[in-house]
Design a protein around this motif. Structure first.
Motif, PDB file in Angstrom:
ATOM      1  N   GLN A  33       0.829  -1.210   0.000  1.00  0.00           N
ATOM      2  CA  GLN A  33       0.000   0.000   0.000  1.00  0.00           C
ATOM      3  C   GLN A  33       0.868   1.267   0.000  1.00  0.00           C
ATOM      4  O   GLN A  33       0.647   2.205   0.777  1.00  0.00           O
ATOM      5  CB  GLN A  33      -0.936   0.001   1.202  1.00  0.00           C
ATOM      6  N   ALA A  34       1.855   1.305  -0.881  1.00  0.00           N
ATOM      7  CA  ALA A  34       2.744   2.458  -0.975  1.00  0.00           C
ATOM      8  C   ALA A  34       1.976   3.684  -1.475  1.00  0.00           C
ATOM      9  O   ALA A  34       0.973   3.556  -2.177  1.00  0.00           O
ATOM     10  CB  ALA A  34       3.903   2.149  -1.918  1.00  0.00           C
ATOM     11  N   PRO A  35       2.431   4.894  -1.140  1.00  0.00           N
ATOM     12  CA  PRO A  35       1.729   6.105  -1.575  1.00  0.00           C
ATOM     13  C   PRO A  35       1.537   6.193  -3.090  1.00  0.00           C
ATOM     14  O   PRO A  35       0.476   6.624  -3.553  1.00  0.00           O
ATOM     15  CB  PRO A  35       2.628   7.235  -1.067  1.00  0.00           C
ATOM     16  N   ALA A  36       2.546   5.793  -3.864  1.00  0.00           N
ATOM     17  CA  ALA A  36       2.415   5.849  -5.319  1.00  0.00           C
ATOM     18  C   ALA A  36       1.302   4.925  -5.805  1.00  0.00           C
ATOM     19  O   ALA A  36       0.560   5.254  -6.731  1.00  0.00           O
ATOM     20  CB  ALA A  36       3.735   5.476  -5.987  1.00  0.00           C
ATOM     21  N   PHE A  37       1.181   3.771  -5.167  1.00  0.00           N
ATOM     22  CA  PHE A  37       0.124   2.822  -5.531  1.00  0.00           C
ATOM     23  C   PHE A  37      -1.242   3.392  -5.169  1.00  0.00           C
ATOM     24  O   PHE A  37      -2.192   3.311  -5.949  1.00  0.00           O
ATOM     25  CB  PHE A  37       0.363   1.490  -4.824  1.00  0.00           C
ATOM     26  N   ARG A  38      -1.378   3.974  -3.987  1.00  0.00           N
ATOM     27  CA  ARG A  38      -2.653   4.558  -3.577  1.00  0.00           C
ATOM     28  C   ARG A  38      -3.039   5.711  -4.496  1.00  0.00           C
ATOM     29  O   ARG A  38      -4.211   5.852  -4.867  1.00  0.00           O
ATOM     30  CB  ARG A  38      -2.568   5.041  -2.124  1.00  0.00           C
ATOM     31  N   SER A  39      -2.088   6.517  -4.875  1.00  0.00           N
ATOM     32  CA  SER A  39      -2.384   7.627  -5.787  1.00  0.00           C
ATOM     33  C   SER A  39      -2.860   7.110  -7.137  1.00  0.00           C
ATOM     34  O   SER A  39      -3.798   7.649  -7.732  1.00  0.00           O
ATOM     35  CB  SER A  39      -1.142   8.501  -5.969  1.00  0.00           C
ATOM     36  N   TRP A  40      -2.194   6.053  -7.620  1.00  0.00           N
ATOM     37  CA  TRP A  40      -2.622   5.474  -8.882  1.00  0.00           C
ATOM     38  C   TRP A  40      -4.025   4.880  -8.764  1.00  0.00           C
ATOM     39  O   TRP A  40      -4.843   5.019  -9.682  1.00  0.00           O
ATOM     40  CB  TRP A  40      -1.640   4.390  -9.337  1.00  0.00           C
ATOM     41  N   LEU A  41      -4.317   4.224  -7.640  1.00  0.00           N
ATOM     42  CA  LEU A  41      -5.648   3.643  -7.438  1.00  0.00           C
ATOM     43  C   LEU A  41      -6.738   4.702  -7.518  1.00  0.00           C
ATOM     44  O   LEU A  41      -7.808   4.461  -8.098  1.00  0.00           O
ATOM     45  CB  LEU A  41      -5.715   2.946  -6.087  1.00  0.00           C
ATOM     46  N   ALA A  94     -16.530  -5.675 -12.603  1.00  0.00           N
ATOM     47  CA  ALA A  94     -15.723  -6.426 -11.640  1.00  0.00           C
ATOM     48  C   ALA A  94     -14.467  -5.645 -11.251  1.00  0.00           C
ATOM     49  O   ALA A  94     -14.090  -5.596 -10.078  1.00  0.00           O
ATOM     50  CB  ALA A  94     -15.349  -7.785 -12.216  1.00  0.00           C
ATOM     51  N   ALA A  95     -13.809  -5.040 -12.255  1.00  0.00           N
ATOM     52  CA  ALA A  95     -12.609  -4.257 -11.969  1.00  0.00           C
ATOM     53  C   ALA A  95     -12.940  -3.065 -11.088  1.00  0.00           C
ATOM     54  O   ALA A  95     -12.213  -2.760 -10.134  1.00  0.00           O
ATOM     55  CB  ALA A  95     -11.965  -3.800 -13.273  1.00  0.00           C
ATOM     56  N   LEU A  96     -14.039  -2.387 -11.396  1.00  0.00           N
ATOM     57  CA  LEU A  96     -14.442  -1.232 -10.604  1.00  0.00           C
ATOM     58  C   LEU A  96     -14.762  -1.632  -9.161  1.00  0.00           C
ATOM     59  O   LEU A  96     -14.402  -0.931  -8.209  1.00  0.00           O
ATOM     60  CB  LEU A  96     -15.648  -0.554 -11.251  1.00  0.00           C
ATOM     61  N   GLU A  97     -15.397  -2.774  -8.993  1.00  0.00           N
ATOM     62  CA  GLU A  97     -15.725  -3.249  -7.652  1.00  0.00           C
ATOM     63  C   GLU A  97     -14.468  -3.539  -6.839  1.00  0.00           C
ATOM     64  O   GLU A  97     -14.384  -3.201  -5.646  1.00  0.00           O
ATOM     65  CB  GLU A  97     -16.595  -4.497  -7.743  1.00  0.00           C
ATOM     66  N   ILE A  98     -13.474  -4.159  -7.477  1.00  0.00           N
ATOM     67  CA  ILE A  98     -12.236  -4.488  -6.777  1.00  0.00           C
ATOM     68  C   ILE A  98     -11.486  -3.220  -6.383  1.00  0.00           C
ATOM     69  O   ILE A  98     -11.012  -3.081  -5.241  1.00  0.00           O
ATOM     70  CB  ILE A  98     -11.349  -5.390  -7.654  1.00  0.00           C
ATOM     71  N   VAL A  99     -11.383  -2.271  -7.309  1.00  0.00           N
ATOM     72  CA  VAL A  99     -10.656  -1.029  -7.020  1.00  0.00           C
ATOM     73  C   VAL A  99     -11.372  -0.233  -5.934  1.00  0.00           C
ATOM     74  O   VAL A  99     -10.744   0.302  -5.018  1.00  0.00           O
ATOM     75  CB  VAL A  99     -10.485  -0.195  -8.302  1.00  0.00           C
ATOM     76  N   ALA A 100     -12.700  -0.161  -6.028  1.00  0.00           N
ATOM     77  CA  ALA A 100     -13.462   0.567  -5.022  1.00  0.00           C
ATOM     78  C   ALA A 100     -13.293  -0.065  -3.643  1.00  0.00           C
ATOM     79  O   ALA A 100     -13.114   0.635  -2.644  1.00  0.00           O
ATOM     80  CB  ALA A 100     -14.936   0.603  -5.420  1.00  0.00           C
ATOM     81  N   ALA A 101     -13.332  -1.397  -3.587  1.00  0.00           N
ATOM     82  CA  ALA A 101     -13.172  -2.080  -2.310  1.00  0.00           C
ATOM     83  C   ALA A 101     -11.780  -1.845  -1.724  1.00  0.00           C
ATOM     84  O   ALA A 101     -11.613  -1.684  -0.509  1.00  0.00           O
ATOM     85  CB  ALA A 101     -13.419  -3.576  -2.490  1.00  0.00           C
ATOM     86  N   THR A 102     -10.774  -1.814  -2.594  1.00  0.00           N
ATOM     87  CA  THR A 102      -9.408  -1.575  -2.129  1.00  0.00           C
ATOM     88  C   THR A 102      -9.261  -0.170  -1.558  1.00  0.00           C
ATOM     89  O   THR A 102      -8.546   0.048  -0.571  1.00  0.00           O
ATOM     90  CB  THR A 102      -8.410  -1.780  -3.279  1.00  0.00           C
ATOM     91  N   LEU A 103      -9.963   0.779  -2.163  1.00  0.00           N
ATOM     92  CA  LEU A 103      -9.921   2.164  -1.680  1.00  0.00           C
ATOM     93  C   LEU A 103     -10.853   2.396  -0.502  1.00  0.00           C
ATOM     94  O   LEU A 103     -10.767   3.422   0.173  1.00  0.00           O
ATOM     95  CB  LEU A 103     -10.294   3.121  -2.819  1.00  0.00           C
ATOM     96  N   GLY A 104     -11.779   1.449  -0.290  1.00  0.00           N
ATOM     97  CA  GLY A 104     -12.737   1.621   0.788  1.00  0.00           C
ATOM     98  C   GLY A 104     -13.879   2.542   0.455  1.00  0.00           C
ATOM     99  O   GLY A 104     -14.428   3.219   1.328  1.00  0.00           O
ATOM    100  N   VAL A 105     -14.261   2.581  -0.834  1.00  0.00           N
ATOM    101  CA  VAL A 105     -15.390   3.398  -1.270  1.00  0.00           C
ATOM    102  C   VAL A 105     -16.424   2.486  -1.905  1.00  0.00           C
ATOM    103  O   VAL A 105     -16.145   1.340  -2.265  1.00  0.00           O
ATOM    104  CB  VAL A 105     -14.954   4.491  -2.260  1.00  0.00           C
TER     105      VAL A 105
END
Length: 276
Positions: free
Chosen positions: A225-233, A260-271
Motif C-alpha cells: 500500500q505504498a503512496p504511489a500505488f494509492r495515488s494510482w488507485l 468487476a474491476a471497478l468493484e475491486i478497485v473501489a473495495a481496495t480504496l474503501g469506497v
C-alpha cells in the motif's frame, strides 16, 4: 525496450478489459531518456531515471543477466558500468536497435568489452540454456511477454529470476507466471515523465493461488500500500467510473469485466462501487 503504446478503445489495451495497468500518459520515451546529452543519443552518462532504476535495482548482484528487447542497450550497459553483474547480454529482434546499443556501449566506454554481448533474435532464443540467471523483459504487453516465456521452456527452467515491466495486460502476465510455476516476490510502481511504470519480479516456485484482486492489482502492491500505488488507485478508480458511466449512457449496462474491476478497485480504496 522503450515503452510501446497499445491501441486504445473499448476492450483493447487501455479500455476496460479485465487487465488493469497504469495508463500511459504523454509521448513514448526511449529507455535512455534522461541520460542523453544535447546531441543524438547518450553522450554524457549521468544518473538514469526511475523506470530504468526500477529494473536495475531488481537484477541480483553478481549474476549474469540478459535484457530481452534491449532497444538502446542502456540497461545491460548500466549494470556493467556499475559493476553489478559480471556479464550481460542484450537481445533484440531487429538489427537497428542493436547498432544503437553498440553506440550506447561505446559512449559508456564499453566498446569491445567481452562482458557485453549483443545478439539478434526473438525472445529467449539467442540465449544458451543456463547462460544467464536473470532475464529482464520490458516495454512489451503482458501477453507478449508471457508468450516469449512460454516459447522457451528449457531456457526458462534454468533461470533464477525474471524482472518484467509490461506496458499493458499486467493481470494476464501475473496469471501466466502462476500457470508456469513462478511466483511474484516483488512489485514496484514508479513514475517517470508523467507516466507510471509497473515492474514485476518473479522466481521459480508455486505460491498461494492469486485472488482476483491480486491478479488485477498485484499481491505485493496490495500488501505494501505504498503512496504511489494509492495515488494510482485513486486515478484508476476515477477512470473506471468514467468508463462505466459512458457504457451506461451508450448501452444501458456496464460490461461484466469493467464492473468487476471497478468493484475491486473501489473495495481496495474503501469506497462504494456504483451499481451496474
Amino acid at each position: 525496450m522503450g515503452p510501446r503504446r497499445g491501441r486504445q478503445g473499448k476492450g483493447r489495451a487501455w479500455g476496460y478489459p479485465t487487465d488493469l495497468h497504469p495508463k500511459p500518459r504523454g509521448p513514448r520515451r526511449p529507455r535512455w531518456a534522461g541520460l542523453e546529452g544535447r546531441g543524438r543519443g547518450p553522450s554524457m552518462p549521468s544518473q538514469p531515471g526511475p523506470r530504468l532504476l526500477s529494473l536495475a535495482d531488481r537484477v541480483p548482484a553478481g549474476r549474469p543477466m540478459a535484457d530481452i528487447g534491449t532497444d538502446h542497450g542502456l540497461l545491460p550497459v548500466w549494470l556493467l558500468v556499475r559493476g553489478r553483474v559480471p556479464s550481460a547480454i542484450g537481445v533484440d529482434l531487429r538489427a537497428a536497435p542493436l547498432r544503437a546499443a553498440a553506440r550506447t556501449a561505446a559512449a559508456w566506454g564499453l566498446a569491445g568489452d567481452p562482458r557485453l554481448s549483443l545478439r539478434q533474435g526473438d525472445g529467449l532464443a539467442p540465449l544458451e540454456v543456463g547462460e544467464v540467471d536473470t532475464v529482464v523483459i520490458a516495454g512489451m504487453g503482458g501477453r507478449r511477454i508471457a508468450a516469449l516465456l512460454e516459447a522457451a521452456p528449457r531456457r526458462r527452467s534454468a533461470l533464477r529470476r525474471l524482472v518484467l515491466q509490461p506496458n499493458t495486460e499486467a493481470r494476464a502476465l501475473r496469471a501466466a507466471l502462476q500457470d508456469l510455476g513462478w511466483h511474484l516476490v516483488d512489485e514496484d510502481l514508479c513514475v517517470e515523465g508523467g507516466r507510471e511504470f509497473l515492474t514485476l519480479v518473479a522466481e521459480p516456485g508455486v505460491g498461494a493461488p492469486l485472488t482476483d484482486a491480486e491478479l488485477l492489482l498485484g499481491p505485493v502492491l496490495l500488501q505494501r500500500q505504498a503512496p504511489a500505488f494509492r495515488s494510482w488507485l485513486v486515478r484508476e478508480h476515477a477512470r473506471l467510473q468514467a468508463a462505466a458511466a459512458a457504457a451506461r449512457a451508450g448501452t444501458g449496462r456496464v460490461p461484466q469485466p469493467l464492473a468487476a474491476a471497478l468493484e475491486i478497485v473501489a473495495a481496495t480504496l474503501g469506497v462504494d462501487a456504483p451499481s451496474s
